[in-house]
Enzyme design. Sequence first.
Site, PDB file in Angstrom:
ATOM      1  N   ASP A 155      66.286  32.560  11.661  1.00  0.00           N
ATOM      2  CA  ASP A 155      66.044  31.939  12.967  1.00  0.00           C
ATOM      3  C   ASP A 155      67.299  31.171  13.376  1.00  0.00           C
ATOM      4  OD1 ASP A 155      64.833  30.930  15.207  1.00  0.00           O
ATOM      5  OD2 ASP A 155      63.690  29.394  14.150  1.00  0.00           O
ATOM      6  N   MET A 156      67.817  31.469  14.549  1.00  0.00           N
ATOM      7  CA  MET A 156      69.016  30.778  15.014  1.00  0.00           C
ATOM      8  C   MET A 156      68.691  29.307  15.293  1.00  0.00           C
ATOM      9  SD  MET A 156      70.808  33.362  14.808  1.00  0.00           S
ATOM     10  CE  MET A 156      72.353  32.601  15.264  1.00  0.00           C
TER      11      MET A 156
ATOM     12  N   TYR B   7      70.233  28.595  22.456  1.00  0.00           N
ATOM     13  CA  TYR B   7      70.944  28.611  23.744  1.00  0.00           C
ATOM     14  C   TYR B   7      72.087  27.585  23.747  1.00  0.00           C
ATOM     15  CZ  TYR B   7      67.154  31.415  25.894  1.00  0.00           C
ATOM     16  OH  TYR B   7      66.252  32.391  26.206  1.00  0.00           O
TER      17      TYR B   7
ATOM     18  N   ARG C 234      68.950  15.681  19.331  1.00  0.00           N
ATOM     19  CA  ARG C 234      67.616  15.387  18.774  1.00  0.00           C
ATOM     20  C   ARG C 234      67.609  14.046  18.050  1.00  0.00           C
ATOM     21  NH1 ARG C 234      65.282  21.361  16.769  1.00  0.00           N
ATOM     22  NH2 ARG C 234      66.403  22.500  18.391  1.00  0.00           N
TER      23      ARG C 234
ATOM     24  N   ASP D 291      65.963  35.238  19.347  1.00  0.00           N
ATOM     25  CA  ASP D 291      66.802  34.571  18.336  1.00  0.00           C
ATOM     26  C   ASP D 291      66.200  34.587  16.941  1.00  0.00           C
ATOM     27  OD1 ASP D 291      64.784  32.669  18.587  1.00  0.00           O
ATOM     28  OD2 ASP D 291      66.166  31.004  18.281  1.00  0.00           O
ATOM     29  N   GLU D 292      65.300  35.504  16.648  1.00  0.00           N
ATOM     30  CA  GLU D 292      64.777  35.561  15.271  1.00  0.00           C
ATOM     31  C   GLU D 292      64.593  36.999  14.797  1.00  0.00           C
ATOM     32  OE1 GLU D 292      60.886  33.747  14.880  1.00  0.00           O
ATOM     33  OE2 GLU D 292      60.423  34.235  16.941  1.00  0.00           O
TER      34      GLU D 292
HETATM   35  N1  DCP Z   1      63.461  28.808  24.862  1.00  0.00           N
HETATM   36  C1  DCP Z   1      63.103  28.730  26.216  1.00  0.00           C
HETATM   37  N2  DCP Z   1      61.936  28.170  26.584  1.00  0.00           N
HETATM   38  C2  DCP Z   1      61.104  27.674  25.665  1.00  0.00           C
HETATM   39  C3  DCP Z   1      61.430  27.769  24.304  1.00  0.00           C
HETATM   40  C4  DCP Z   1      62.633  28.326  23.935  1.00  0.00           C
HETATM   41  O1  DCP Z   1      63.869  29.187  27.056  1.00  0.00           O
HETATM   42  N3  DCP Z   1      59.984  27.110  26.054  1.00  0.00           N
HETATM   43  C5  DCP Z   1      64.753  29.421  24.494  1.00  0.00           C
HETATM   44  C6  DCP Z   1      65.797  28.384  24.236  1.00  0.00           C
HETATM   45  C7  DCP Z   1      65.966  28.366  22.761  1.00  0.00           C
HETATM   46  C8  DCP Z   1      65.582  29.765  22.363  1.00  0.00           C
HETATM   47  O2  DCP Z   1      64.621  30.176  23.306  1.00  0.00           O
HETATM   48  O3  DCP Z   1      67.278  28.049  22.364  1.00  0.00           O
HETATM   49  C9  DCP Z   1      65.002  29.843  20.963  1.00  0.00           C
HETATM   50  O4  DCP Z   1      63.850  29.017  20.896  1.00  0.00           O
HETATM   51  P1  DCP Z   1      63.424  28.300  19.565  1.00  0.00           P
HETATM   52  O5  DCP Z   1      62.014  27.882  19.721  1.00  0.00           O
HETATM   53  O6  DCP Z   1      63.782  29.128  18.389  1.00  0.00           O
HETATM   54  O7  DCP Z   1      64.266  26.953  19.542  1.00  0.00           O
HETATM   55  P2  DCP Z   1      65.807  26.697  19.332  1.00  0.00           P
HETATM   56  O8  DCP Z   1      66.514  27.880  18.772  1.00  0.00           O
HETATM   57  O9  DCP Z   1      66.383  26.136  20.585  1.00  0.00           O
HETATM   58  O10 DCP Z   1      65.809  25.511  18.308  1.00  0.00           O
HETATM   59  P3  DCP Z   1      65.422  25.526  16.765  1.00  0.00           P
HETATM   60  O11 DCP Z   1      66.694  25.263  16.038  1.00  0.00           O
HETATM   61  O12 DCP Z   1      64.455  24.422  16.621  1.00  0.00           O
HETATM   62  O13 DCP Z   1      64.837  26.863  16.420  1.00  0.00           O
END
Ligand code: DCP
Length: 680
Positions: free
Chosen positions: A18-19, A23, A60, A120-121
Site C-alpha cells: 500500500d502506497m 497523492y 498528520r 495505490d494498492e
Molecule cells: N483518496 C481520495 N479520496 C478519498 C480517499 C483517498 O481521493 N476519500 C485518494 C488519495 C489518497 C489515495 O486515494 O492518496 C490512496 O488512499 P489511501 O486511503 O490509501 O490513503 P493514502 O495513501 O493517502 O494514505 P495512507 O498512507 O494512510 O494509506
Amino acid sequence: MPVAKPESSDSRVIAHVDMDCFYVQVEQRKQPQLRGLPTAVVQYNEWKGGALIAVSYEARKFGVKRSMRGEEAKEVCPQVQLVQVPVARGKADLSGYRNAGSEVVSIIARRGRCERASIDEVYLDLTDAAEMMLADNPPQGMETIDEEALKSHILGLNNEDGSDVKENVRKWIHRHNADHRDKLLACGILIVAELRMQVLKETEFTCSAGIAHNKMLAKLASGMNKPAQQTVVPFSSVKGLLDTLPIRKMKQLGGKLGISLQMDMGVNTVGDLLQFPEEKLQERYGINTGTWLWNIARGISGEEVEGRLLPKSHGSGKTFPGPRALKTVPAVQHWLNQLCEELSERLCSDLDQNKRIAHTLTLHARAYKSSDTDSQKKFPSKSCPLRYGTAKIQEDAFNLFQAGLREYIGFYGGKTQGSHCSGWGITSLSVSASKIVPIPSGTCSIAKYFQGQSTSHFSSMQSSDNLNTEATLSLPSGSECYSEVNLSEPKIDFPKEESWIKDTVPDLDLQEQKDLSSTLSEKTQDGFIQEDISPLLLSGCLEQNRSKQQQDLTKDESQFKSEYKERKGKRLKDKGTYSIIELFKSYNPNPSGSFLSHEYNRTVGGTDASSSSYSRDEEEGRREAWGYNIDEIDSSVMEELPTEIQDEIKSWMQPHKRRPNNMVKRSCTISHYFSPSKKS
Ligand code: DCP
C-alpha cells in the site's frame, strides 16, 4: 448444507503493498521542494480551502486529517502546504496518479502473481518466489540480512524485554528449527523488503506492506505500521491479532453486515465470532456469508491473488453536493458529456495500449426529489452495449440517464418544463465501461469488432413521451463555458420499450461496484499498465467473450439478443468496415457534413444495412466513387488508433508511397477505415 471450506492456505505467502499518502507523494515528486514539509492534496473545489483527500505524515503529526477542509488544516498547522488536485473538464484529473500507480505495479509484478486492487494498492502472491528462495538460498543460512528487512514488525515477537528489536528479527529469520510456514514468511520478508527498496529507487515513492499467509491477513497487516514499513503475521499470531480486532475494521464488515453483527449478535471483535457455530451464522446470514464469517474468525481465507494488472472497468464520475445539485436536463447533459469524453479517452488508450475493448456502458446517478413521499427511492442504474466514439458514448449515456430519470420521477412526472423547477436534483453522476476483454490484434479483427457498432440501440425505438430540455443551463459554477454544450436537439424522446437497457449492473462484481462508488468519491480503483498481448493468445477471444456475453443476458433482453445476432451475422458475411469510420467521424467530424455522408447515412440512418445488401457491381461502383485524402487525417486521431492501423497509415504517408494528390489507393486495407472524401 455448508459450503466447502477453502483449502488450507497456510503455506502461501501473500503480500499487500500500500502506497503511503499516495497523492501527496505524487505531488511531492512533481515539486521536490515540498518533500519533508507538512503537505496535503485538496480537491479542486476551493470552498473553504478545498476538501483534503491525502495528507502527508508530517502534516498528520500536527493533527491535519483527511476529513478537514483546507482552512481547518491551516488552523491546526499554519505551515501546511496545500496542493490542488489536477483538474480537467471541470473535475479532478486522476490520470497522473493512475500512471504513478502503474509504475509501482510494474515493479512489484516482477516477483510473482500480482493483482492491482486500487489506484495505490497491490496484492502479490510470493509463494513460488519464496519456495524457490528456500530451496536455493534459504535465509537461515544468510550471513547478512538486509537492513530494511530487519526493520520488519513481526506480530507476536516479544520486543518488550528491552532487547534489540532488529536483533530479534534477525534471529527470527535465521531460526533453523522454524516450521515450513515461518520459513516461507522469512523469505517473504526479504523479498518484500527488496521490492520496496526497488520501488523507492525507481519511482521515489515509499510504500508499506503486510506479509501473511492470505490476502485478508496481509491487507490487515499492511496498515499497521506506516509509512515505509512492513508487518508480518506468522500463523501462530493470527488468533492474537483477530481476538481483539474491532469487527468493523475487517474488509467487507465496515457496512451493514458489521452493524448487524454488532447490534444483533453482540459481536464487537473478530474474536467474538468464535463463539458461534457455523450453522448458527449460516442460519442468520445465509450459507455463504455464514461460512465466510466462520472462516474469517479463524483467519481462514481462500481468496486467490487474481493476476490482474489492468482494470476490470473504467469509470468517470463527479459529485454535485448540496446547492450544486444538477436540476435541469441540459445541466446533466453538460456534465455527462464531460464524463463521457474522459471515459472515451481512457477506452481509446486501453484499446491502443492493451488491445482491449469494453462491452457495457453503465450510468449511475444519485438523486433526490424535492417533494417526495418516497425519498428512499434510488435513481436506477442503467446499462447498454457500449459503442466506441465520444459522441456515441455521450448519446447513449444521455439516453440511459433519461430512461433512469423517467423511472425515477415516474412516467408522467417526466415533463420538466422549467429549468429550475424540475422537482428533482442529481447529486452524483458516473459513467463506466465494463466487460473489458482483449481483442485479437490485426486490423481485420479490429475492423470486425467495430463493424456493427454504429447503430444506436436507442435509435430504433419509438418514443412515447418527451422531456423538454430547456435551452437555459443551470450549471453549478458561473465559470463554465456554456456555449460548448450540445443542445442541438431541444426535445428528448424517451424510448417506449427499454428491453435493451439493463437495470442496475448485475454483471459488475463486487470489486467493480466498489470501483464505481470510489469513482464517485473521486478515488478510483483502476489504472493500467502496458502489457504485451500475444496475437495467438488473443485469437478467437473476442468471439468467445461475445458468446459468454450472450449467455449472460437475461430473458428480458431478447431484443438486444436478436440485434446482436443480426449484427454478428452481418460481421461474418461482411468484411466492410463502416462502423470504424463512425468511430473516426466522432473524433474528427467535418462541419460541412460531407464527411462520410454516404456511409453514415447507411449505418445510422436507421436501416442498419450492411454492405452485403449491395450487389457486387453496385459495391465496386460505389467504392470507385470514393477516396480519402490522407492529409485530412488528424494526427491526434492517428495517435489513438490501434498501432497496426497507425503503421499502415504511416507507410502510406511516406513520400515514395504517396500517390499523386495524396489520394490513397483503393485497394489498400486501411482505406476502408477512413472517411472518404467524395471525388469532385
Ligand atoms: N483518496 C481520495 N479520496 C478519498 C480517499 C483517498 O481521493 N476519500 C485518494 C488519495 C489518497 C489515495 O486515494 O492518496 C490512496 O488512499 P489511501 O486511503 O490509501 O490513503 P493514502 O495513501 O493517502 O494514505 P495512507 O498512507 O494512510 O494509506
